[in-house]
Design a protein around this motif. Structure first.
Motif, PDB file in Angstrom:
ATOM      1  N   VAL A  51      61.968  42.832  11.046  1.00  0.00           N
ATOM      2  CA  VAL A  51      61.951  41.509  11.672  1.00  0.00           C
ATOM      3  C   VAL A  51      62.962  40.585  11.002  1.00  0.00           C
ATOM      4  N   GLU A  52      63.026  40.673   9.684  1.00  0.00           N
ATOM      5  CA  GLU A  52      63.975  39.817   8.952  1.00  0.00           C
ATOM      6  C   GLU A  52      65.413  40.148   9.321  1.00  0.00           C
ATOM      7  N   GLU A  53      65.693  41.438   9.354  1.00  0.00           N
ATOM      8  CA  GLU A  53      67.050  41.860   9.715  1.00  0.00           C
ATOM      9  C   GLU A  53      67.429  41.354  11.103  1.00  0.00           C
ATOM     10  N   LEU A  54      66.487  41.530  12.026  1.00  0.00           N
ATOM     11  CA  LEU A  54      66.753  41.114  13.400  1.00  0.00           C
ATOM     12  C   LEU A  54      66.988  39.617  13.497  1.00  0.00           C
ATOM     13  N   THR A  55      66.194  38.863  12.759  1.00  0.00           N
ATOM     14  CA  THR A  55      66.323  37.410  12.772  1.00  0.00           C
ATOM     15  C   THR A  55      67.711  36.993  12.293  1.00  0.00           C
ATOM     16  N   LYS A  56      68.136  37.643  11.215  1.00  0.00           N
ATOM     17  CA  LYS A  56      69.423  37.315  10.631  1.00  0.00           C
ATOM     18  C   LYS A  56      70.562  37.639  11.612  1.00  0.00           C
ATOM     19  N   HIS A  57      70.443  38.793  12.175  1.00  0.00           N
ATOM     20  CA  HIS A  57      71.477  39.235  13.084  1.00  0.00           C
ATOM     21  C   HIS A  57      71.522  38.346  14.334  1.00  0.00           C
ATOM     22  N   LEU A  58      70.361  37.985  14.789  1.00  0.00           N
ATOM     23  CA  LEU A  58      70.275  37.120  15.953  1.00  0.00           C
ATOM     24  C   LEU A  58      70.912  35.760  15.667  1.00  0.00           C
ATOM     25  N   ALA A  59      70.621  35.263  14.470  1.00  0.00           N
ATOM     26  CA  ALA A  59      71.179  33.969  14.076  1.00  0.00           C
ATOM     27  C   ALA A  59      72.708  34.018  14.078  1.00  0.00           C
ATOM     28  N   GLN A  60      73.243  35.140  13.568  1.00  0.00           N
ATOM     29  CA  GLN A  60      74.707  35.305  13.531  1.00  0.00           C
ATOM     30  C   GLN A  60      75.290  35.285  14.937  1.00  0.00           C
ATOM     31  N   THR A  61      74.643  36.046  15.798  1.00  0.00           N
ATOM     32  CA  THR A  61      75.142  36.133  17.168  1.00  0.00           C
ATOM     33  C   THR A  61      75.039  34.781  17.863  1.00  0.00           C
ATOM     34  N   ASP A  62      73.928  34.115  17.614  1.00  0.00           N
ATOM     35  CA  ASP A  62      73.742  32.775  18.177  1.00  0.00           C
ATOM     36  C   ASP A  62      74.846  31.826  17.742  1.00  0.00           C
ATOM     37  N   ALA A  63      75.103  31.838  16.451  1.00  0.00           N
ATOM     38  CA  ALA A  63      76.109  30.931  15.896  1.00  0.00           C
ATOM     39  C   ALA A  63      77.446  31.169  16.583  1.00  0.00           C
ATOM     40  N   ARG A  64      77.756  32.431  16.779  1.00  0.00           N
ATOM     41  CA  ARG A  64      79.022  32.763  17.406  1.00  0.00           C
ATOM     42  C   ARG A  64      79.071  32.221  18.834  1.00  0.00           C
ATOM     43  N   LEU A  65      77.977  32.452  19.531  1.00  0.00           N
ATOM     44  CA  LEU A  65      77.953  32.032  20.933  1.00  0.00           C
ATOM     45  C   LEU A  65      77.946  30.512  21.098  1.00  0.00           C
ATOM     46  N   GLN A  66      77.470  29.849  20.074  1.00  0.00           N
ATOM     47  CA  GLN A  66      77.440  28.394  20.171  1.00  0.00           C
ATOM     48  C   GLN A  66      78.751  27.747  19.748  1.00  0.00           C
ATOM     49  N   ASP A  67      79.592  28.553  19.160  1.00  0.00           N
ATOM     50  CA  ASP A  67      80.882  28.027  18.719  1.00  0.00           C
ATOM     51  C   ASP A  67      81.817  27.936  19.926  1.00  0.00           C
ATOM     52  N   PRO A  68      82.186  26.710  20.319  1.00  0.00           N
ATOM     53  CA  PRO A  68      83.035  26.558  21.503  1.00  0.00           C
ATOM     54  C   PRO A  68      84.384  27.258  21.327  1.00  0.00           C
ATOM     55  N   GLN A  69      84.868  27.304  20.099  1.00  0.00           N
ATOM     56  CA  GLN A  69      86.132  27.991  19.819  1.00  0.00           C
ATOM     57  C   GLN A  69      86.066  29.427  20.299  1.00  0.00           C
TER      58      GLN A  69
END
Length: 957
Positions: free
Chosen positions: A902-920
């Motif tokens: 669960v921890e791994e997934l959370t971390k990975h999800l956060a990374q992907t989220d951050a990327r997708l939220q970056d308008p650049q």
RNA sequence: GGGCGGUUAGCUCAGUUGGUUAGAGCGUCUGAUUUACAUUCAGAAGGUCGGGGGUUCGAGUCCUCCACCGCCCACCA
């Protein structure tokens, strides 16, 4: 299982198969205009050679290429042969003589050469036998030797042609001379050794200054207190440094760097040679190192390589001050006091005299590298000597163009630059050697015409008591260059003609190798058909010695390049990165490896160790992998044969099989694993073919290893066991497929591992007691057809499903292992939950496989059919959830596992989220990448939710 | 001095045109033998990709500087 022991034993098959191949004539190729040729010429090993790892690598690569092309339908010719290796061979025989207490001079030239021929007949084929043990499929009937008749004719022919075009000339050159052996030595024979010596500074009086009026005058100058050249505007002396003061008697100039401010004013003026009073011009040259010593150097053109070049460039006098035996010469240029002295005695006496006359500056201890005779350790003397040269610039031009225009390609590419750089700065080639074993120059001198002129008397016994001024490139009317010994001298009619004593550099025959072996200078049909050859496989050490010169000779003689591609492989080193050499004792003997592990293991390991163009670091353990691979294949085939001994298998190779007459490989009724392995085979065929085409040998070997070991043996064979135990139909299909896949794989692997593949291939045909052998089928894999890709069998759906399957099996195995479920205990129920209906269907259909491969029972559900169980552990493989109810195996470990996941997934999800939220990112990245990320996010989110739910459910207890 | 190559897991090395959780073999550890193969099988642990800086939404991958290792050529008066 008929005929197959549980272990592959190379010794039982290699010799027998090699004989079969050779007897059947598979190595031989004749010109055949109905087929395209593929030609390789072997880099001819020295007749004195003993197979080392470098040879093993070099010839393995060539054999792979030639075997592959042969199977692809080319008329493949690999021309073998050996090199007479002038100096090396002469040395071997001289050593033999020495053990009889004789020298070559005791025998005389003719008897000695006879003796070398004898030796060659007796021992010169050692390396050939060793190449055969490597499995090399050379056309031995065409084996050539660089001194056999045809090749010697070629040497004479090109010499004469070059001479007639003014591209061969006679001139002087600095060579290594051993005063004890009284012979010239090549650089290799005069290895430099670190030697403790002295660096003497000597003051040369400048002319036009009071100190220069004569010897003795210098005493009045207070030279001890200062460095005159540096401080005085009008210095009295110019000070130079030398390690060999005796050579000063041959000085004819002093040189400084043109930009050296200290000496600028002196350039063009003169100095006097101390004790001799010879007038020396002060010259400027950029090759002088300003920072060494005083920055000024005495120039002795007849006794030093750099000075020789300076002498040529600046048109200086060349004064040879020594005799053949290392004593000071008796001519007028040497002051009487020193004539006849040993060179070292002379050095001591000179130092004393210079000191007395106050010409000597400081003396420093100095360690430098000095050439020593490889045989007697005597310090060599660089000496002026008449030699023959080839003018290289005109020859280099087309050879440079060919590479620049891509008519000849190097791989790796970086060697192109190295080659061009050398070619563009090419120096003339000194082709004469003062030894007895080799091609004689087609050059005669008339004793009558040359009497007293020191021309017809070169070679060993020359005594240069005079000071010869080299006359490079001046045609000499007294020299007769002709194919046959002339009857009479064309100028005086005299009949006392002597042939030049020298022989030609060994490379002067090797540079003709790609066409001389095909019959040149005769107009042989082979020449037109097999020339130009295709790929030259060689080591980086001989790019200049050999490759570049072959290209030049190719254009000069044939008007065409000798080959179109040059593959440069790495140097074989030991595991610490040192070159393998006898003196270091780090040799791994390929023949020992063959004895211990088999030829195929040796070849496989060498090839896998060969990242393109990188050096190869070897240790013996690496060959174990090759042996194991051969054995793995052996046993896989053993297993397959056991399945077809009932004689029902009817698979034959594509060549014999009209596509309509066999059971179609493409059928809806095939299982997913069947479709998968067929698809993987096609991809392997693609990859191996492409890799071999591009000389990526390690890539080809790795692809085959991965396919055969992991795809075929680890997965398909295990699945086949299940399928074979099912219906008769399934059994038949599976057995067919096993043979088909294995047979094609063996053909693909054959160029790399020729012996084991041949042996197994033959068994595969004979395994059903001959029933698999169609009457017209080839008897050898060597001449079987290279596998072709059948695009219809590339099946992405099956590949995707099977990957899914592997992942599920992996997840179950992993869980079982971590929870220490005993191996004999099935995991009671595994629930495989997927919302994807095609995967559900596939998994359901292949439950039997799961049960065997993952030691489990399995059930497949839709997500809504499943209720979270408290004592279950979960893995989610892409879109399949693997739920394992644990029963008695549940413990904290399972919970920890979930938590961690669960921890791994959370971390990975956060990374992907951050990327997708970056308008650049969303603005600039390509759409497919963004889409991919969105999907990934979606999957991660879903997976995480389910995991969290499980975890929550577990923790609520 | 000039040129080239290398630096990724304990070791030997892969790593395509930059694409998002870096791979293999060997070695290590755990477990498995009525088996095609113990020269075997399953699983695990192990990496801030030599260092700094830069380009880029994104660098093991491209650029630059540095360090270390290795090779080739030249020179060693």
């Amino acid at each position: 299982m008929p005929g197959l022991s549980p272990q592959y034993n190379p010794k039982d098959v290699e010799e027998r198969l090699y004989r079969q191949w050779e007897t059947a004539g598979y190595f031989h190729a004749d010109a055949d205009s109905s087929r395209a040729p593929y030609t390789i010429v072997i880099p001819p090993p020295n007749v004195t050679g003993i197979l080392h790892m470098g040879h093993a690598l070099n010839n393995t690569i060539q054999d792979i290429l030639i075997r592959c092309k042969r199977m692809q339908g080319f008329n493949a010719l690999w021309i073998p042969g050996t090199d007479h290796a002038g100096i090396a061979t002469q040395n071997v025989v001289e050593k033999m003589l020495a053990s009889e207490g004789k020298r070559r001079q005791d025998l005389g030239r003719e008897a000695f050469v006879q003796r070398v021929w004898q030796w060659k007949e007796q021992y010169g084929n050692t390396i050939i036998y060793q190449l055969k043990r490597l499995g090399s499929s050379c056309d031995w009937r065409r084996s050539r030797f660089t001194m056999d008749e045809g090749l010697s004719d070629a040497v004479t022919e090109i010499f004469i042609e070059l001479y007639n075009q003014g591209l061969i000339y006679r001139g002087s050159y600095i060579i290594n001379w051993c005063p004890r052996c009284q012979t010239a030595l090549s650089d290799e024979e005069a290895p430099r050794q670190e030697t403790q010596g002295k660096l003497y500074s000597i003051k040369y009086p400048l002319m036009g200054h009071e100190g220069a009026r004569g010897k003795g005058q210098g005493a009045r100058v207070d030279w001890k207190s200062r460095a005159p050249c540096l401080l005085s505007p009008v210095p009295a002396f110019i000070e130079v440094a030398t390690t060999r003061p005796e050579t000063m008697l041959g000085d004819t100039a002093i040189a400084v760097h043109p930009k050296d401010k200290r000496y600028k004013a002196l350039v063009g003026r003169f100095a006097l040679l101390p004790l001799v009073n010879r007038k020396l011009p002060i010259i400027a040259d950029e090759r002088i190192d300003r920072s060494f010593g005083t920055g000024a150097v005495k120039v002795t053109p007849a006794h030093d390589p750099l000075d020789f070049q300076l002498g040529m460039k600046h048109d200086l006098k060349f004064i040879d001050v020594m005799t053949d035996d290392g004593h000071m010469a008796g001519h007028d240029e040497v002051p009487a006091a020193y004539r006849g002295l040993d060179r070292f005695e002379c050095r001591s006496k000179l130092v004393v005299d210079l000191e007395r006359e106050r010409f000597l500056g400081k003396i420093e201890e100095y360690t430098h590298n000095v050439g020593h005779c490889y045989r007697c350790q005597t310090v060599i003397e660089p000496r002026l000597s008449p030699q023959w040269f080839v003018k290289m610039k005109p020859l280099a031009e087309p050879a440079i163009r060919a590479v620049k225009e891509g008519k000849i390609r190097f791989s790796p590419k970086r060697w192109t630059k190295v080659y061009l750089n050398w070619m563009e700065n090419i120096q003339d080639w000194c082709i004469s050697r003062q030894i007895w074993w080799g091609h004689r120059l087609p050059v005669w001198y008339c004793k009558n015409c040359t009497q007293g002129q020191g021309v017809g008397d070169e070679g060993q016994g020359k005594s240069t008591s005079h000071a010869p001024r080299p006359a490079p490139r001046s045609p000499d009317s007294r020299v007769i260059v002709t194919r046959q010994k002339p009857e009479r001298c064309p100028s005086c009619g005299g009949s006392q003609l002597v042939q030049d004593e020298d022989v030609l550099d060994t490379w002067f025959s090797s540079w003709l190798w790609p066409f001389s072996t095909l019959g040149w200078p005769k107009k042989a049909p082979d020449l037109g058909y097999f020339y130009p050859t295709n790929t030259l496989v060689t080591a980086q050490e001989i790019i200049f010695f050999w490759v570049a010169r072959m290209i030049m000779a190719g254009y000069f003689c044939m008007g065409k390049p000798p080959f179109t591609r040059v593959y440069i492989h790495g140097t074989v080193r030991d595991i610490t990165g040192k070159k393998m050499s006898k003196s270091l004792g780090n040799i791994i003997d390929p023949l020992e490896i063959i004895d211990k592990y088999g030829t195929d293991a040796l070849r496989y390991t060498l090839v896998t160790a060969t990242a393109i163009g990188q050096d190869i670091f070897l240790s013996e353990e690496r060959f174990v992998a090759g042996r194991n691979f051969a054995n793995k294949l052996w046993n896989a085939t053993r297993f397959v044969l056991a399945q077809v001994t009932d004689g029902q298998c009817s698979v034959v190779s594509e060549k014999e099989r009209p596509s309509t007459s066999h059971r179609s490989l493409v059928t809806d009724r095939r299982s997913v694993p069947d479709r998968w392995i067929l698809s993987r085979l096609q991809r392997t065929i693609q990859r191996v073919t492409a890799s071999l085409d591009e000389c990526l040998f390690n890539d080809a070997a790795n692809a085959l290893y991965d396919f055969l070991w992991h795809d075929v043996c680890d997965w398909y064979l295990e699945i086949a066991k299940v399928q074979l135990a099912q219906t008769a139909d399934s059994r038949q299909q599976t057995a067919d497929l096993l043979v088909y896949v294995l047979e094609a794989s063996l053909r693909l692997l054959h160029p790399i591992m020729p012996f084991v593949t041949e042996e197994l291939w033959q068994h595969l045909w004979d395994g059903g007691q001959g029933r698999n052998v169609p009457a017209h089928s080839p008897h050898s894999i060597m001449v079987a057809e290279w596998p072709k890709v059948n695009r219809k069998l590339i099946d992405e759906e099956a590949e995707a499903l099977f990957e899914q399957f592997k992942a599920v099996v992996g997840a179950i195995r992993n869980t079982r292992a971590e929870l220490n479920v005993p191996n004999d205990r099935k995991t009671p129920v595994v629930l495989l939950i997927s919302k994807n209906p095609s995967i559900r269907c596939f998994l359901d259909k292949h439950k039997a496989l799961l049960q065997t491969l993952a030691v489990s029972t399995a059930a497949v559900l839709k997500p809504e059919e499943f209720k979270i169980q408290k004592d279950a552990i979960v893995a989610i493989v892409s879109n399949v959830e693997v739920v394992i109810p644990l029963g008695g195996f549940m413990d904290d470990k399972a919970r920890q596992r979930l938590q961690q996941r669960v921890e791994e997934l959370t971390k990975h999800l956060a990374q992907t989220d951050a990327r997708l939220q970056d308008p650049q990112f969303t603005d600039k990245a390509p759409a497919d990448i963004v889409e991919q990320n969105k999907q990934r996010r979606q999957e991660l989110q879903e997976t995480l939710t389910r995991f969290s739910n499980y975890l929550a459910a577990l923790q609520s207890t």
